[in-house]
Enzyme design. Sequence first.
Site, PDB file in Angstrom:
ATOM      1  N   TYR A  24     -22.975  11.472 -92.869  1.00 33.67           N
ATOM      2  CA  TYR A  24     -22.677  10.642 -94.036  1.00 33.67           C
ATOM      3  C   TYR A  24     -22.717   9.156 -93.659  1.00 33.67           C
ATOM      4  O   TYR A  24     -23.569   8.421 -94.096  1.00 33.67           O
ATOM      5  CB  TYR A  24     -21.277  10.962 -94.594  1.00 33.67           C
ATOM      6  CG  TYR A  24     -21.199  12.106 -95.585  1.00 33.67           C
ATOM      7  CD1 TYR A  24     -22.162  13.113 -95.624  1.00 33.67           C
ATOM      8  CD2 TYR A  24     -20.139  12.196 -96.481  1.00 33.67           C
ATOM      9  CE1 TYR A  24     -22.063  14.167 -96.534  1.00 33.67           C
ATOM     10  CE2 TYR A  24     -20.036  13.249 -97.393  1.00 33.67           C
ATOM     11  CZ  TYR A  24     -20.989  14.229 -97.415  1.00 33.67           C
ATOM     12  OH  TYR A  24     -20.875  15.252 -98.312  1.00 33.67           O
ATOM     13  N   GLU A  31     -12.361  19.420 -98.336  1.00 32.92           N
ATOM     14  CA  GLU A  31     -11.693  18.977 -97.116  1.00 32.92           C
ATOM     15  C   GLU A  31     -10.213  19.340 -97.100  1.00 32.92           C
ATOM     16  O   GLU A  31      -9.598  19.391 -96.047  1.00 32.92           O
ATOM     17  CB  GLU A  31     -11.853  17.463 -96.989  1.00 32.92           C
ATOM     18  CG  GLU A  31     -11.787  16.967 -95.580  1.00 32.92           C
ATOM     19  CD  GLU A  31     -12.525  15.635 -95.425  1.00 32.92           C
ATOM     20  OE1 GLU A  31     -12.888  15.316 -94.310  1.00 32.92           O
ATOM     21  OE2 GLU A  31     -12.739  14.944 -96.434  1.00 32.92           O
ATOM     22  N   ASN A  73      -7.256   4.418 -95.649  1.00 32.85           N
ATOM     23  CA  ASN A  73      -6.097   4.362 -96.555  1.00 32.85           C
ATOM     24  C   ASN A  73      -6.378   3.459 -97.753  1.00 32.85           C
ATOM     25  O   ASN A  73      -5.929   3.731 -98.867  1.00 32.85           O
ATOM     26  CB  ASN A  73      -4.873   3.834 -95.804  1.00 32.85           C
ATOM     27  CG  ASN A  73      -4.138   4.934 -95.060  1.00 32.85           C
ATOM     28  OD1 ASN A  73      -4.702   6.011 -94.840  1.00 32.85           O
ATOM     29  ND2 ASN A  73      -2.912   4.674 -94.678  1.00 32.85           N
ATOM     30  N   GLU A  74      -7.133   2.376 -97.519  1.00 30.74           N
ATOM     31  CA  GLU A  74      -7.400   1.431 -98.604  1.00 30.74           C
ATOM     32  C   GLU A  74      -8.281   2.086 -99.671  1.00 30.74           C
ATOM     33  O   GLU A  74      -8.036   1.940-100.875  1.00 30.74           O
ATOM     34  CB  GLU A  74      -8.068   0.170 -98.048  1.00 30.74           C
ATOM     35  CG  GLU A  74      -7.125  -0.708 -97.223  1.00 30.74           C
ATOM     36  CD  GLU A  74      -6.678  -0.084 -95.899  1.00 30.74           C
ATOM     37  OE1 GLU A  74      -7.445   0.725 -95.313  1.00 30.74           O
ATOM     38  OE2 GLU A  74      -5.560  -0.391 -95.437  1.00 30.74           O
TER      39      GLU A  74
END
Lengths: 331, 394
Positions: free
Chosen positions: B130, B246, B371-372
């Site tokens: 990816y 996931e 996280n952002e």
Amino acid sequence: MRFAFTDEQAMIAETATDLFVGEATSERTRAAMADGSGRDVALWDSLSGTGFVGVHMPGDVGGSELGMVELAIIAEAAGRQVAAVPLIATQAALSALHADGRADLIERVLGGQVATLALAGGLAPHGTIADLFLIEQDGGLVVADRDAVDVVAGTTMDQTRPLAQVTLTWAPIATLSAKALDAAKHTGWIAVAADALGGAQACLDRTVEYVKERQQFGQTIGGFQAIKHRLADMMVEIEQARSAVYWAACAVDEGAEDAELALHSAKAFAADAYATCAGAMIQLHGGIGFTWEHDAHLFFKRAQADRTLFGSSAQHREAIAQIIGLGAIAA
Amino acid sequence: MKLGFTEAEEAFRVEAATWLTAALSGPFADVRGVTSLVEMPERRREWEKYLAASRWSCIGWPAQYGGRDATLAQQVIFAEEYARAGGPPRLNHLGIELIGPTILAYGSDEQKARFLPAIANGDHIWCQGYSEPGAGSDLGGVRTKAWREGGDWVIEGQKVWTSLAQFCDWIFVIARTDPESVGSKGLSFLLVPMDQDGVTVRNIVQMTGESEFNETFFDAARTDAANILGEPGQGWGVAMALLGFERGVSTLGQQMGFRNELDDLIEAARANGSAGDPVIRQKIAQAEIGLRLMRYGALRMLTASADGGSNPAAFTYKIQWANWRQSLGELAMEVLGQAGEISDAHGEYAFSRLPHLFLYSRADTIYGGTNEIQRNIIAERALGLPREARTRAK
């Protein structure tokens, strides 16, 4: 294993939400705050009438024969509206009375009386309007009528749950076992944690609604990352609090080995999450959030009250430290 | 709402535990307790085949492709027992957990028959193509391109952070097949064999000193024209759907690894006396709470997806565990003190489990969506806040 509401539980959640949204309006809650009682009498009657107060009591004494999951569902709905009712302590007291088979006293409470619970070193929530007082003493509880206690009320920061100092001055009508004290604590912890969960979720929902409306710099402030990320962090806390509350409720209902750990986790985590979310609610509303007129302070003050009622977060974490084998605190 | 298991499910637990314990104390005792993703790859490839021979490699899959049609409860039990028995990290994690379910959902019957049994039986180990040097959080910035030539797709470009590419047989790649396109349009989802001259893998040395990530270069690499999942130009949808897998049952196995890390930390705190420090006790208790809540968050997600729905906990799960683990690494160093900063590996730059966790967990809040980015996703998709303005030069 199926960690989701049953259809019946989903229906109770819907009914409870409708009831609290319809009745525990800001106007009515503020009226109950203003008269010093912290009790919306009509709402309390509705809760008794629907069987919500005795949701966890057996049918033969007039209860609804459900468990802690259903009790948590109702407490969550109450918390979402910061409802002014003496629900938590009354339900905790019922669990204690049930543990010792005191059907006579349970019937009094289910008939509409208010019970309160004062743990050692703690104040009695809704003590000024209570009819029945359960006071921790000598590792168990004593039960007293109003004329056997001295009640000293102070002006309480959270006016939806006024606190009172209660002292036994005459003979109690009953003494309850250590098992009853545990039952009161367990129910109380779940109810407070669920109240906190509902409150935290309301803080998030109401703030999301606000930032979608509020315009500054020529756009809605909800489009700014500084705002979005703070709201996302609130949701991260709330979803964990939700897992905690219903884990604890299931663990008690199913008699799971880790019930004790679950209860301390739920109480500490959910109350702290509520405090975080209520603080963020005020911040993200800006100036209006600091006014008496806006409801943000109702949540903020109730969050603080949830944190200290029936043991502080630090005390619950210390209990966990002992359960997981950290030994004693070094001298 | 019910957390306990039925008698039949507990019987299944005994069956799984018995088999796993026998395997991991007998023929595969050497891989028992391995925690590193890169240790003993050949033996772990044999382990995949051994699991498959008794139909334990992918129990949630349909029986016709090598699974057992296992219920959610059985999958939860197996994941927990696998970790409890000390099973090593699954070499074919990406095959079993990500590309397999995606092929089940998007593949043609021919593709299912061709690829799924080979994943189930351990013949094909898979990795993920990816990210690129210019397309990290902004996956729509993919520049690897592919075009049709005869009966093949030809691929040119570079992928990065391809975990375990050095051990893999196949890679799934997002490539731009419409040269005029930008962003998420014009991408295709290709399945590419690794063993060919056009594919080169180069190790990346991480800040821990180890290498489990790689750069993978495609220089006129080829794959059969049939090896595309979904239609040409529709790769973005497939790529996003794959990420949805996931948060499957494997998260529970991952949590058992976290359990071991927290147990190590508790042991260290007891050994050096810091367990008696009131502040440290509070932090360890908070870590214990966080780990337990991870399990119940996962059970909410899994129950919802077994019912064909979704749960809000799925949005917050990645940040939840990544933050938890990073905090645990920091707490570990607080517990260990200066002693934690010196290696016991006799001259090698390698650290024992807890100091290693302190370093490694800096990656947890980055890979799989920083996280952002996670906060953007929560704000926009779960809370319905306005989308970030996106600009992209062609």
